[in-house]
Structures are given as structure tokens and as C-alpha cells.
Design a protein around this motif. Structure first.
Motif, PDB file in Angstrom:
ATOM      1  N   VAL A 181       0.880  -1.172   0.000  1.00  0.00           N
ATOM      2  CA  VAL A 181       0.000   0.000   0.000  1.00  0.00           C
ATOM      3  C   VAL A 181       0.919   1.224   0.000  1.00  0.00           C
ATOM      4  CG1 VAL A 181      -1.945   1.163   1.090  1.00  0.00           C
ATOM      5  CG2 VAL A 181      -1.650  -1.314   1.388  1.00  0.00           C
ATOM      6  N   MET A 182       0.927   1.937  -1.121  1.00  0.00           N
ATOM      7  CA  MET A 182       1.973   2.942  -1.339  1.00  0.00           C
ATOM      8  C   MET A 182       1.386   4.332  -1.556  1.00  0.00           C
ATOM      9  SD  MET A 182       4.470   0.644  -3.751  1.00  0.00           S
ATOM     10  CE  MET A 182       5.751   1.883  -3.645  1.00  0.00           C
ATOM     11  N   GLY A 183       1.924   5.277  -0.780  1.00  0.00           N
ATOM     12  CA  GLY A 183       1.497   6.663  -0.954  1.00  0.00           C
ATOM     13  C   GLY A 183       0.575   7.161   0.140  1.00  0.00           C
ATOM     14  N   VAL A 184       0.401   6.372   1.207  1.00  0.00           N
ATOM     15  CA  VAL A 184      -0.348   6.866   2.381  1.00  0.00           C
ATOM     16  C   VAL A 184       0.553   7.874   3.090  1.00  0.00           C
ATOM     17  CG1 VAL A 184      -1.240   6.217   4.680  1.00  0.00           C
ATOM     18  CG2 VAL A 184      -1.609   4.695   2.731  1.00  0.00           C
ATOM     19  N   LEU A 196       8.534   5.067  -8.336  1.00  0.00           N
ATOM     20  CA  LEU A 196       9.021   3.803  -8.881  1.00  0.00           C
ATOM     21  C   LEU A 196      10.152   3.212  -8.035  1.00  0.00           C
ATOM     22  CD1 LEU A 196       7.986   2.206 -11.187  1.00  0.00           C
ATOM     23  CD2 LEU A 196       9.597   3.370 -12.704  1.00  0.00           C
ATOM     24  N   ARG A 197      11.018   4.092  -7.516  1.00  0.00           N
ATOM     25  CA  ARG A 197      12.143   3.578  -6.701  1.00  0.00           C
ATOM     26  C   ARG A 197      11.605   2.908  -5.418  1.00  0.00           C
ATOM     27  NH1 ARG A 197      12.313   9.130  -5.645  1.00  0.00           N
ATOM     28  NH2 ARG A 197      11.848   9.575  -3.464  1.00  0.00           N
ATOM     29  N   ASP A 198      10.489   3.416  -4.891  1.00  0.00           N
ATOM     30  CA  ASP A 198       9.898   2.819  -3.684  1.00  0.00           C
ATOM     31  C   ASP A 198       9.349   1.428  -4.015  1.00  0.00           C
ATOM     32  OD1 ASP A 198      10.308   5.285  -2.271  1.00  0.00           O
ATOM     33  OD2 ASP A 198       8.511   6.079  -3.243  1.00  0.00           O
ATOM     34  N   PHE A 199       8.698   1.341  -5.172  1.00  0.00           N
ATOM     35  CA  PHE A 199       8.154   0.054  -5.619  1.00  0.00           C
ATOM     36  C   PHE A 199       9.273  -0.977  -5.797  1.00  0.00           C
ATOM     37  CE2 PHE A 199       7.516  -2.595  -9.417  1.00  0.00           C
ATOM     38  CZ  PHE A 199       6.480  -3.396  -8.969  1.00  0.00           C
ATOM     39  N   VAL A 200      10.350  -0.547  -6.452  1.00  0.00           N
ATOM     40  CA  VAL A 200      11.467  -1.472  -6.719  1.00  0.00           C
ATOM     41  C   VAL A 200      12.045  -1.980  -5.394  1.00  0.00           C
ATOM     42  CG1 VAL A 200      13.813  -1.615  -7.683  1.00  0.00           C
ATOM     43  CG2 VAL A 200      11.992  -0.465  -8.969  1.00  0.00           C
ATOM     44  N   PHE A 201      12.131  -1.090  -4.409  1.00  0.00           N
ATOM     45  CA  PHE A 201      12.661  -1.439  -3.082  1.00  0.00           C
ATOM     46  C   PHE A 201      11.776  -2.512  -2.416  1.00  0.00           C
ATOM     47  CE2 PHE A 201      13.442   0.365   1.439  1.00  0.00           C
ATOM     48  CZ  PHE A 201      14.533  -0.476   1.636  1.00  0.00           C
ATOM     49  N   ASP A 248       9.171 -16.933  -3.530  1.00  0.00           N
ATOM     50  CA  ASP A 248       7.923 -17.704  -3.678  1.00  0.00           C
ATOM     51  C   ASP A 248       6.697 -16.889  -3.261  1.00  0.00           C
ATOM     52  OD1 ASP A 248       8.303 -17.644  -0.942  1.00  0.00           O
ATOM     53  OD2 ASP A 248       7.659 -19.720  -0.631  1.00  0.00           O
ATOM     54  N   ALA A 249       6.895 -15.615  -2.940  1.00  0.00           N
ATOM     55  CA  ALA A 249       5.752 -14.782  -2.520  1.00  0.00           C
ATOM     56  C   ALA A 249       5.094 -14.140  -3.738  1.00  0.00           C
ATOM     57  CB  ALA A 249       6.225 -13.696  -1.565  1.00  0.00           C
ATOM     58  N   THR A 250       3.825 -13.803  -3.587  1.00  0.00           N
ATOM     59  CA  THR A 250       3.113 -13.016  -4.604  1.00  0.00           C
ATOM     60  C   THR A 250       2.851 -11.629  -4.012  1.00  0.00           C
ATOM     61  OG1 THR A 250       1.080 -14.018  -3.763  1.00  0.00           O
ATOM     62  CG2 THR A 250       1.984 -14.927  -5.804  1.00  0.00           C
ATOM     63  N   TYR A 251       2.553 -10.688  -4.900  1.00  0.00           N
ATOM     64  CA  TYR A 251       2.228  -9.350  -4.370  1.00  0.00           C
ATOM     65  C   TYR A 251       1.228  -8.628  -5.265  1.00  0.00           C
ATOM     66  CZ  TYR A 251       4.975  -6.977  -7.946  1.00  0.00           C
ATOM     67  OH  TYR A 251       5.419  -6.496  -9.152  1.00  0.00           O
ATOM     68  N   THR A 252       0.533  -7.717  -4.608  1.00  0.00           N
ATOM     69  CA  THR A 252      -0.383  -6.787  -5.261  1.00  0.00           C
ATOM     70  C   THR A 252       0.100  -5.387  -4.909  1.00  0.00           C
ATOM     71  OG1 THR A 252      -2.278  -8.283  -5.106  1.00  0.00           O
ATOM     72  CG2 THR A 252      -2.784  -5.948  -5.131  1.00  0.00           C
ATOM     73  N   VAL A 253      -0.107  -4.432  -5.810  1.00  0.00           N
ATOM     74  CA  VAL A 253       0.214  -3.041  -5.471  1.00  0.00           C
ATOM     75  C   VAL A 253      -1.068  -2.227  -5.391  1.00  0.00           C
ATOM     76  CG1 VAL A 253       1.296  -0.917  -6.256  1.00  0.00           C
ATOM     77  CG2 VAL A 253       2.514  -3.029  -6.462  1.00  0.00           C
ATOM     78  N   ALA A 254      -1.203  -1.486  -4.304  1.00  0.00           N
ATOM     79  CA  ALA A 254      -2.318  -0.556  -4.128  1.00  0.00           C
ATOM     80  C   ALA A 254      -1.719   0.836  -4.014  1.00  0.00           C
ATOM     81  CB  ALA A 254      -3.100  -0.906  -2.865  1.00  0.00           C
ATOM     82  N   ALA A 273       3.393  -2.891 -11.755  1.00  0.00           N
ATOM     83  CA  ALA A 273       3.091  -4.275 -11.353  1.00  0.00           C
ATOM     84  C   ALA A 273       2.731  -5.131 -12.564  1.00  0.00           C
ATOM     85  CB  ALA A 273       1.952  -4.287 -10.334  1.00  0.00           C
ATOM     86  N   ILE A 274       2.010  -4.560 -13.503  1.00  0.00           N
ATOM     87  CA  ILE A 274       1.627  -5.311 -14.704  1.00  0.00           C
ATOM     88  C   ILE A 274       2.883  -5.745 -15.471  1.00  0.00           C
ATOM     89  CG2 ILE A 274       0.592  -5.040 -17.010  1.00  0.00           C
ATOM     90  CD1 ILE A 274      -1.592  -3.275 -15.560  1.00  0.00           C
ATOM     91  N   ILE A 275       3.810  -4.839 -15.602  1.00  0.00           N
ATOM     92  CA  ILE A 275       5.046  -5.145 -16.337  1.00  0.00           C
ATOM     93  C   ILE A 275       5.882  -6.174 -15.580  1.00  0.00           C
ATOM     94  CG2 ILE A 275       7.247  -4.183 -17.114  1.00  0.00           C
ATOM     95  CD1 ILE A 275       5.774  -1.500 -17.473  1.00  0.00           C
ATOM     96  N   ASP A 276       5.885  -6.053 -14.265  1.00  0.00           N
ATOM     97  CA  ASP A 276       6.775  -6.861 -13.420  1.00  0.00           C
ATOM     98  C   ASP A 276       6.227  -8.264 -13.134  1.00  0.00           C
ATOM     99  OD1 ASP A 276       9.084  -7.055 -11.602  1.00  0.00           O
ATOM    100  OD2 ASP A 276       7.549  -7.166 -10.052  1.00  0.00           O
TER     101      ASP A 276
END
Ligand code: KMH
Ligand code: ZN
Length: 275
Positions: free
Chosen positions: A172-175, A183-188, A196-202, A215-218
Motif C-alpha cells: 500500500v503505497m502513498g499513504v 518507482l524507486r519505492d516500488f522497486v525497493f 515464492d511470494a506473490t504481491y499486489t500493489v495498491a 506491477a503489470i510489467i513486473d
């Protein structure tokens, strides 16, 4: 690449009709919004519930009525109740929807400032308590991380047995009070979870769609919805959660990423198939 799971966070606890008149409060409004998102391609609904006047509640009965009503219109969708609720609620109040034994629920992995004087409190003992309850009840947690330190906390509590693998994170990014939405925060964050983990970005507010693209690209997954953002584009209010989901579907198609059905989403998230 894995198919794309789109989550719709249709309601939230903080966003109001004053922000967007389509924000759902009543049972009928929640069904309308869930259905619009499902029809557009969402396989997962992240659910908060309200009283008819908009007051957030974690009442098990209110959750049951709304989940049952959504189920009638979206028979196979994954419904993920929030255990975050609203700022200031007690732990046991927040945990009530887990008594309904949903397939998934959120598990918030740390404390953060939440605007003004608000603090969204999740002590280490709270996270352990919620993690333990979810293991006992057979519920897969979506690990809500608002900062990198919360990933570290989740990994530590996984090693101590309070969270099981394969883990599924929601960045959850940007609260205000959490990590930013660049983008640098996402990459981090993305580089800090196990392979083996999955993730979603909000992404919150203006970060919603740029982070969806990342997230779509990654090969990650995407959450949109009124809980996070009420605009379809700059200055243009979305008329429904479905419109936000439709935009993600359009972007995903441009990048050649197929959309997961609920059955495919269950497989990706290691959930049991629907009986
Ligand atoms: N409403 C926020 C205080 C969750 O759903 O688990 C917490 C939240 C996170 O929305
Ligand atoms: Zn939420």
C-alpha cells in the motif's frame, strides 16, 4: 507471465460520498459496486463495510449480510474482509469478520501515522494475535505493508510461525505516514519479498495507475478502488469501481497481460478451489 489478479477495494473505511457520490455505504450500494468491479474483471473484492450512514463497522452480522448479497451477484469472486477496519477500533472488534471463515483477510503488518492525529496501531503482539487467529481459522492473510519495515516484520513473524508461506503481500503505497509511491519505492519493496511470494500493489490517489503499470510489467498484481482513489483520471471522478477496473484491464491488454478469473486467482494465491 502469470495472469493478472485485479483486486477491487470498493469501499474502505475513510473515503466518503463527499469525495465521490458513488462510494458505497448500504448493502445495495456495496453489491452494485462489487458487481461493477467483478463484471469488469476483478477476481477479488477487498471489503470494508459501513452502516447505512457511512459509519465504518466491523460487525460480523453486517459483513455476513453484505458478503451473502455480493455472493448472489458474483458467485465465484474471492471476498477478502478487512481486519484493519478503521483507526481506533480494538483488535477483537477488527477480527470479527474472520469468524465467518472467509478464504482471505487482510493482516496489517505495522503501525503508522494515518493523517492528522490518527495512528493506525498494529503492535507486534497484535500482528502475532491476528496471524495466529488466521492460521487457526484456515484464512490466508493478505499482508498489508505500508513501508519496507513491515515486510521485515512479516518475514520475522513468518520465521516464528505466525504467518505461513507462500506469503501474499499488498504494497500500500502513498499513504501519508507510509512509504511513497515512486518507482524507486516500488522497486525497493518488490525486491524485499521472498521469491515464492506473490504481491499486489495498491497505489493511493495519483499513484494508483502508475504503480498498476509497474506491477503489470513486473508480473505482480493490482488493486484499485474507491478505498485508494476515486478518480479515473486527473479531475475526473470514476462513476463506479468498475470503471477503475476497466482501466486496469485496458492497460494490461496493451502490455499483453491476461486477466485472471477467480478460479485462476485462487490457484495463483494457493487458495482451495471453490466447492
Ligand atoms: N482503514 C485503515 C485504517 C486493511 O484493510 O486491512 C486500514 C486498512 C487496512 O484499510
Ligand atoms: Zn482496507
Amino acid at each position: 507471465m502469470e495472469k493478472l489478479i485485479i483486486t477491487a477495494a470498493i469501499c474502505g473505511a475513510e473515503v466518503l460520498k463527499e469525495h465521490n457520490p458513488a462510494v458505497p455505504y448500504t448493502v445495495e450500494e456495496c453489491v452494485r459496486e462489487a458487481k461493477s468491479a467483478y463484471n469488469a474483471g476483478a477476481s477479488l473484492i477487498h471489503l470494508h463495510v459501513r452502516e447505512d450512514d457511512g459509519t465504518p463497522t466491523q460487525s460480523k452480522d453486517r459483513f455476513k449480510v453484505i458478503i451473502d448479497a455480493i455472493r448472489k451477484e458474483c458467485p465465484d469472486v474471492i471476498i477478502q474482509p478487512s481486519t484493519g477496519g478503521a483507526v481506533g477500533m480494538t483488535n477483537d472488534e477488527r477480527l470479527q469478520p474472520t469468524e465467518l471463515l472467509p478464504e482471505m483477510a487482510t493482516l496489517d503488518c505495522g503501525t503508522l501515522n494515518f493523517g492528522g492525529d490518527d495512528i493506525f496501531e498494529n503492535t507486534e503482539n497484535t500482528i502475532k494475535y491476528f496471524g495466529q487467529r488466521m492460521i487457526e481459522r484456515g484464512i490466508k492473510p493478505e499482508l498489508e505493508v505500508f513501508d519496507k519495515s513491515m515486510i521485515d516484520m512479516a518475514l520475522r513473524l513468518h520465521r516464528k510461525g505466525f504467518i505461513q508461506a507462500p506469503m501474499h503481500f499488498d504494497f500500500v503505497m502513498g499513504v501519508n505516514g507510509g512509504i511513497g509511491g515512486e518507482l524507486r519505492d516500488f522497486v525497493f519493496l518488490r525486491g524485499s519479498i521472498p521469491s515464492d511470494a506473490t504481491y499486489t500493489v495498491a497505489g493511493i490517489g495519483r499513484y494508483e495507475f502508475p504503480l498498476a503499470v509497474a506491477a503489470i510489467i513486473d508480473g505482480g498484481h493490482v488493486r484499485v478502488g474507491f478505498e485508494d482513489n476515486v478518480y479515473l483520471s486527473k479531475g475526473v471522478l470514476a462513476r463506479s469501481n468498475g470503471e477503475l477496473v476497466e482501466k486496469v484491464v485496458r492497460i494490461a491488454r496493451e502490455f499483453g497481460r491476461d486477466i485472471a478469473t477467480p478460479a485462476e486467482a485462487r490457484q495463483i494465491l494457493s487458495l482451495k478451489p471453490l466447492q
